[in-house]
Scaffold this active site. Structure first.
Site, PDB file in Angstrom:
ATOM      1  N   GLY A   1       0.812  -1.386  -0.179  1.00  0.00           N
ATOM      2  CA  GLY A   1      -0.135  -0.219   0.023  1.00  0.00           C
ATOM      3  C   GLY A   1       0.785   1.315   0.017  1.00  0.00           C
ATOM      4  O   GLY A   1       0.278   2.375   0.610  1.00  0.00           O
TER       5      GLY A   1
ATOM      6  N   VAL B   1      -2.228  -7.881  -2.632  1.00  0.00           N
ATOM      7  CA  VAL B   1      -1.609  -8.923  -1.647  1.00  0.00           C
ATOM      8  C   VAL B   1      -2.762  -9.680  -0.882  1.00  0.00           C
ATOM      9  O   VAL B   1      -2.436 -10.308  -0.124  1.00  0.00           O
ATOM     10  CB  VAL B   1      -0.758  -8.033  -0.600  1.00  0.00           C
ATOM     11  CG1 VAL B   1       0.607  -7.679  -1.329  1.00  0.00           C
ATOM     12  CG2 VAL B   1      -1.247  -6.900  -0.125  1.00  0.00           C
TER      13      VAL B   1
ATOM     14  N   ASN C   1       1.016  -2.470   5.244  1.00  0.00           N
ATOM     15  CA  ASN C   1       0.137  -1.191   5.205  1.00  0.00           C
ATOM     16  C   ASN C   1      -0.975  -1.146   4.312  1.00  0.00           C
ATOM     17  O   ASN C   1      -1.884  -0.511   4.603  1.00  0.00           O
ATOM     18  CB  ASN C   1       1.226   0.008   4.954  1.00  0.00           C
ATOM     19  CG  ASN C   1       0.260   1.349   4.673  1.00  0.00           C
ATOM     20  OD1 ASN C   1       0.057   1.930   5.696  1.00  0.00           O
ATOM     21  ND2 ASN C   1       0.322   1.555   3.354  1.00  0.00           N
TER      22      ASN C   1
ATOM     23  N   SER D   1      -5.366   0.330  13.413  1.00  0.00           N
ATOM     24  CA  SER D   1      -5.918   1.714  13.705  1.00  0.00           C
ATOM     25  C   SER D   1      -6.228   1.755  14.845  1.00  0.00           C
ATOM     26  O   SER D   1      -6.590   0.680  15.601  1.00  0.00           O
ATOM     27  CB  SER D   1      -7.138   1.651  12.801  1.00  0.00           C
ATOM     28  OG  SER D   1      -8.159   2.997  13.197  1.00  0.00           O
TER      29      SER D   1
ATOM     30  N   TYR E   1     -14.797  -2.590   9.599  1.00  0.00           N
ATOM     31  CA  TYR E   1     -13.232  -1.925   9.554  1.00  0.00           C
ATOM     32  C   TYR E   1     -12.800  -2.175  10.725  1.00  0.00           C
ATOM     33  O   TYR E   1     -11.470  -2.742  11.212  1.00  0.00           O
ATOM     34  CB  TYR E   1     -13.405  -0.650   9.256  1.00  0.00           C
ATOM     35  CG  TYR E   1     -12.026   0.149   9.202  1.00  0.00           C
ATOM     36  CD1 TYR E   1     -11.225  -0.084   8.286  1.00  0.00           C
ATOM     37  CD2 TYR E   1     -11.648   1.126  10.348  1.00  0.00           C
ATOM     38  CE1 TYR E   1      -9.953   0.576   8.413  1.00  0.00           C
ATOM     39  CE2 TYR E   1     -10.492   1.684  10.344  1.00  0.00           C
ATOM     40  CZ  TYR E   1      -9.521   1.446   9.397  1.00  0.00           C
ATOM     41  OH  TYR E   1      -8.159   2.031   9.409  1.00  0.00           O
TER      42      TYR E   1
ATOM     43  N   LYS F   1      -9.376  -4.449  11.808  1.00  0.00           N
ATOM     44  CA  LYS F   1      -8.042  -3.864  12.365  1.00  0.00           C
ATOM     45  C   LYS F   1      -7.953  -4.389  13.723  1.00  0.00           C
ATOM     46  O   LYS F   1      -6.568  -4.566  14.197  1.00  0.00           O
ATOM     47  CB  LYS F   1      -8.305  -2.364  12.515  1.00  0.00           C
ATOM     48  CG  LYS F   1      -8.185  -1.794  11.136  1.00  0.00           C
ATOM     49  CD  LYS F   1      -6.736  -2.000  10.365  1.00  0.00           C
ATOM     50  CE  LYS F   1      -6.503  -1.251   9.219  1.00  0.00           C
ATOM     51  NZ  LYS F   1      -5.577  -1.386   8.304  1.00  0.00           N
TER      52      LYS F   1
END
Length: 243
Positions: free
Chosen positions: A9, A61, A87, A139, A152, A156
């Site tokens: 990323g 990836v 990342n 995060s 999300y 994380k």
């Protein structure tokens, strides 16, 4: 021989700052990207002009074969000891009841499976060398959760769990595995936030500002350095004291 840093990323806001920081510090850097070819190539060209040792490589990836190809490219192009910065990822704001199966799958494939794929691909070389660094970008919402970002936040949080477990498994082989949990960072991913929301988040942040990609990059540099060789399985919050 210089150490080689693989940044997934790397065409995004945080990723490009990480790649830039390592390249300027004299590392070999592989700029991993998927869809943002123009940005990746521009970053590569700019760093090459500065005399840095960099090369870009396109890979989704979340696909294990492409993740392996990225690691193989790093080995064939540069060699040396390896530092992997996981990342790559996506974000989405949505009510929990509106999250679709495809939304959920995309989130976990992009944010979790990518970490698994790249780490699995690079670890044999790290274990052989008896040295390695894996640094995962999570995060602060993976720590405390965020309303309207359940999938999300869950993805994380999974990255944090993987970090802690893998650190215990590969520590005896000289490999450290750590995680960074950024707060609100000034990147294109957060451009959808209006001024009022940003101001409110700044007010909730003890240092009184949002973070920069460079703030995150400096933390990644520390976790890659020998100065952090006794640090593993940790989650470093780069959030201005938000949590």
């Amino acid at each position: 021989m210089k150490d080689t840093v693989i940044v997934t990323g790397a065409s995004g806001g945080i990723g490009s700052a990480i790649a830039d920081a390592f390249a300027i510090c004299g590392y070999n850097v592989v700029i991993g990207y998927n869809s943002s070819c123009e940005k990746a190539k521009a970053l590569e060209a700019g760093l090459l002009e500065k005399g840095c040792s960099v090369a870009s490589f396109k890979a989704d990836v979340s696909d294990s074969a492409q993740a392996q190809a990225l690691i193989d490219f790093a080995k064939e192009t540069f060699g040396g000891r390896y530092i992997l910065v996981n990342n790559a990822g996506v974000a989405q704001q949505k009510l929990f009841t509106d999250i679709t199966d495809s939304d959920f799958d995309l989130m976990f494939n992009s944010n979790v499976k990518s970490v698994f794929n790249c780490s699995r691909a690079v670890l044999p070389m790290m274990i052989h060398d008896k040295w390695g660094r894996i640094i995962n970008i999570s995060s602060m919402w993976g720590v405390c959760g965020a309303s309207c970002e359940v999938h999300y936040s869950a993805s994380k949080a999974a990255v944090i769990g993987m970090t802690k477990a893998l650190a215990k498994e590969v520590g005896p082989s000289g490999v450290t595995v750590n995680c960074i949990a950024p707060g609100l960072i000034d990147t294109p991913m957060n451009k959808n936030l209006d001024e009022e929301t940003v101001a409110a988040l700044c007010e909730e942040t003890p240092v009184g500002r949002i973070g920069t990609p460079e703030d995150v990059a400096k933390a990644v540099l520390f976790l890659a350095d020998e100065a952090s060789s006794f640090v593993t399985g940790q989650v470093l919050g780069v959030d201005g004291g938000f949590i």
